[in-house]
Write a protein that holds these residues in place. Structure first.
Motif, PDB file in Angstrom:
ATOM      1  N   VAL A 155      30.520  45.377  26.394  1.00 22.79           N
ATOM      2  CA  VAL A 155      29.725  44.179  26.140  1.00 22.79           C
ATOM      3  C   VAL A 155      30.345  43.356  25.013  1.00 22.79           C
ATOM      4  CG1 VAL A 155      27.502  43.332  25.305  1.00 22.79           C
ATOM      5  CG2 VAL A 155      27.574  45.163  27.001  1.00 22.79           C
ATOM      6  N   PHE A 156      30.709  44.024  23.915  1.00 19.90           N
ATOM      7  CA  PHE A 156      31.339  43.305  22.799  1.00 19.90           C
ATOM      8  C   PHE A 156      32.672  42.690  23.215  1.00 19.90           C
ATOM      9  CE2 PHE A 156      28.751  46.302  20.108  1.00 19.90           C
ATOM     10  CZ  PHE A 156      27.953  45.314  19.542  1.00 19.90           C
ATOM     11  N   MET A 157      33.430  43.392  24.046  1.00 20.83           N
ATOM     12  CA  MET A 157      34.725  42.880  24.469  1.00 20.83           C
ATOM     13  C   MET A 157      34.567  41.677  25.383  1.00 20.83           C
ATOM     14  SD  MET A 157      37.781  43.687  23.648  1.00 20.83           S
ATOM     15  CE  MET A 157      38.593  42.098  23.747  1.00 20.83           C
ATOM     16  N   ILE A 158      33.579  41.725  26.267  1.00 28.03           N
ATOM     17  CA  ILE A 158      33.328  40.569  27.144  1.00 28.03           C
ATOM     18  C   ILE A 158      32.917  39.354  26.325  1.00 28.03           C
ATOM     19  CG2 ILE A 158      31.761  39.692  28.919  1.00 28.03           C
ATOM     20  CD1 ILE A 158      31.780  42.491  30.158  1.00 28.03           C
ATOM     21  N   SER A 189      37.871  41.834  37.673  1.00 21.88           N
ATOM     22  CA  SER A 189      39.180  42.173  37.103  1.00 21.88           C
ATOM     23  C   SER A 189      39.033  42.736  35.700  1.00 21.88           C
ATOM     24  CB  SER A 189      40.078  40.934  37.080  1.00 21.88           C
ATOM     25  OG  SER A 189      40.322  40.463  38.383  1.00 21.88           O
ATOM     26  N   ILE A 190      38.136  42.121  34.910  1.00 24.65           N
ATOM     27  CA  ILE A 190      37.906  42.601  33.549  1.00 24.65           C
ATOM     28  C   ILE A 190      37.335  44.017  33.578  1.00 24.65           C
ATOM     29  CG2 ILE A 190      36.570  42.239  31.447  1.00 24.65           C
ATOM     30  CD1 ILE A 190      36.775  39.258  31.916  1.00 24.65           C
ATOM     31  N   ILE A 207      33.945  47.014  42.317  1.00 22.26           N
ATOM     32  CA  ILE A 207      32.819  47.353  41.441  1.00 22.26           C
ATOM     33  C   ILE A 207      31.486  47.308  42.177  1.00 22.26           C
ATOM     34  CG2 ILE A 207      34.012  46.573  39.362  1.00 22.26           C
ATOM     35  CD1 ILE A 207      32.391  44.023  39.463  1.00 22.26           C
ATOM     36  N   SER A 208      31.472  46.750  43.391  1.00 23.91           N
ATOM     37  CA  SER A 208      30.213  46.665  44.132  1.00 23.91           C
ATOM     38  C   SER A 208      30.103  47.729  45.215  1.00 23.91           C
ATOM     39  CB  SER A 208      30.062  45.275  44.762  1.00 23.91           C
ATOM     40  OG  SER A 208      31.109  45.013  45.685  1.00 23.91           O
ATOM     41  N   ASP A 209      31.230  48.264  45.671  1.00 24.52           N
ATOM     42  CA  ASP A 209      31.228  49.282  46.721  1.00 24.52           C
ATOM     43  C   ASP A 209      31.900  50.558  46.222  1.00 24.52           C
ATOM     44  OD1 ASP A 209      30.033  47.624  48.732  1.00 24.52           O
ATOM     45  OD2 ASP A 209      31.952  46.586  48.922  1.00 24.52           O
ATOM     46  N   ILE A 225      39.066  47.285  32.108  1.00 25.55           N
ATOM     47  CA  ILE A 225      38.434  47.983  30.984  1.00 25.55           C
ATOM     48  C   ILE A 225      38.112  49.429  31.359  1.00 25.55           C
ATOM     49  CG2 ILE A 225      36.359  48.084  29.543  1.00 25.55           C
ATOM     50  CD1 ILE A 225      36.330  45.058  29.529  1.00 25.55           C
ATOM     51  N   ASN A 226      37.571  49.628  32.575  1.00 24.04           N
ATOM     52  CA  ASN A 226      37.179  50.969  33.008  1.00 24.04           C
ATOM     53  C   ASN A 226      38.340  51.779  33.579  1.00 24.04           C
ATOM     54  OD1 ASN A 226      34.441  50.526  32.349  1.00 24.04           O
ATOM     55  ND2 ASN A 226      34.098  49.501  34.305  1.00 24.04           N
ATOM     56  N   ASP A 227      39.510  51.139  33.693  1.00 21.48           N
ATOM     57  CA  ASP A 227      40.696  51.811  34.231  1.00 21.48           C
ATOM     58  C   ASP A 227      40.388  52.433  35.592  1.00 21.48           C
ATOM     59  OD1 ASP A 227      43.331  52.591  34.247  1.00 21.48           O
ATOM     60  OD2 ASP A 227      42.982  54.446  33.161  1.00 21.48           O
TER      61      ASP A 227
END
Length: 414
Positions: free
Chosen positions: A147-150, A197-198, A249-251, A202-204
């Protein structure tokens, strides 16, 4: 800038025109500035990194070690040469105000990018440090840091646009808010891809070169490209599947990186034994199975234990059902497990198990669970086939039968 004026006067004295002298003067100063900045930047970077490593090595806390591992000193060192460029570039480009304005904007945007790198490395260091604390091990630290990075990236991007378009930050944000509905409608896929993409980064979740399986899109192969809108996967049949980035990230999809990075590839396959072929072993059958070398000691020990138990409890063995007994299925299961443990292609340091699953309409499944030491697909398939070739051929030696659907046909005909 006495050097600048001296060089300009010298070029004029050589008979050059005013415009040529100014250009060569600017070019020479620009090259000299870049060389000086690179040298000073290298020296400063070496000094800062050396000092930070020494401090981290001598201090008792682990936080400074984590800062060094996350390259915080290196990212800080990158800022100093950039500040030098911002300070001296206007004097170098004094005679070219238009170019100076463009270069100044580029340097300011780079300053924002370098600052974001520092913020990201610091936040990652904080995340890693909190994970070492017992009170925070079960807390979703990654989510808070994301959250802070976004927020940091959002502020950085807005600031960059404000610099490029020469608009006050507050004014730009206000204008953006008024047009947000139209922007979201027009650039929906781009925004979804950008956010995805972010999060993927971030989550690799996915890297280029990862083997992924995405059944919804028919993808099963290596990731060859990741961009804002799509992820390209080269399937094993050499076809290319394009997946929307936001689908990651959705599927749900499977990433095989964990297997590739591990010490083995899992073998998890079963064969079904006909339940009607399962039976107790008589003394004659037990003596016959003792000839199987890899389980002869096991059979001897188990049969001795069973005989001792039955005799101590005065059990009538005229009926084989009474007391404790060995079964052909149990001995077979032990044989398969011992065979796999001794197989040269199996990683003996990872889990090895032969287990009996719940009976079904197709028989009693005996499942082999192990890990091949060779993870390459072709070799993995060969190892698994080699194991099951042997196991299937070994079944009749235990008076067992493998279930086949042809048996159902034969039963229905009778």
């Amino acid at each position: 800038m006495n050097i600048k004026h001296w060089l300009y006067d010298h070029l004029i004295s050589l008979g050059m025109s005013d415009s040529t002298a100014k250009f060569l003067n600017m070019l020479a100063l620009l090259i000299a500035l870049l060389i000086v900045v690179l040298i000073i930047g290298y020296i400063i970077r070496r000094i800062i990194i050396s000092i930070s490593h020494r401090i981290a090595a001598r201090s008792k806390t682990s936080f400074d070690d984590i800062l060094v591992n996350n390259k915080v000193p290196l990212n800080v060192a990158r800022i100093i040469p950039l500040l030098m460029m911002i300070e001296f570039m206007p004097a170098v480009l004094e005679d070219y105000p238009y170019i100076d304005g463009i270069v100044e904007k580029i340097l300011q945007v780079l300053g924002i990018v370098f600052t974001l790198w520092i913020v990201r490395s610091i936040l990652n260091a904080i995340k890693d440090y909190f994970k070492t604390l017992p009170n925070f091990k079960d807390k979703p630290i990654d989510s808070y840091i994301q959250v802070f990075m976004i927020i940091a990236w959002f502020i950085g991007i807005i600031s960059s646009f404000a610099i490029i378009f020469e608009v006050e930050f507050i004014t730009f944000v206000t204008s953006l808010g008024a047009a947000s509905a139209v922007i979201i409608l027009i650039f929906r896929d781009t925004i979804l891809g950008f956010v995805a993409s972010i999060q993927v980064s971030i989550n690799d979740m996915v890297r280029i070169g990862d083997w992924i399986t995405f059944e919804k899109y028919g993808a099963d192969g290596d990731v060859i490209e990741i961009n804002l809108a799509t992820v390209k996967v080269q399937n094993f049949d050499k076809t290319i599947t394009t997946i929307p980035t936001y689908a990651l990230i959705s599927d749900s999809f499977k990433n095989w990186r964990g297997m590739m990075n591990s010490d083995g590839r899992r073998i998890k396959r079963s064969l079904s034994v006909k339940m009607s072929s399962v039976k107790y072993l008589s003394a004659e059958h037990i003596n016959g199975l003792k000839q199987i070398e890899i389980i002869s000691d096991y059979i001897q020990k188990r049969s001795d234990d069973i005989i001792a138990h039955n005799e101590s409890h005065n059990i009538d063995k005229t009926l084989l059902l009474n007391g404790r007994n060995l079964t052909n299925l149990g001995v077979f299961r032990k044989y398969v497990e011992t065979y796999i443990e001794q197989h040269s292609a199996i990683n003996e340091n990872m889990m090895i198990m032969t287990r009996q699953l719940a009976p079904t309409a197709t028989g009693v499944p005996i499942e082999i669970y192990a890990f091949s030491a060779d993870k390459r697909w072709q070799n993995y398939e060969y190892i698994m086939a080699d194991i099951f070739d042997h196991v299937i051929a070994a079944v009749p030696y235990f008076d067992l039968e493998i279930f086949e659907y042809s048996n159902i046909t034969e039963v229905s005909r009778t």
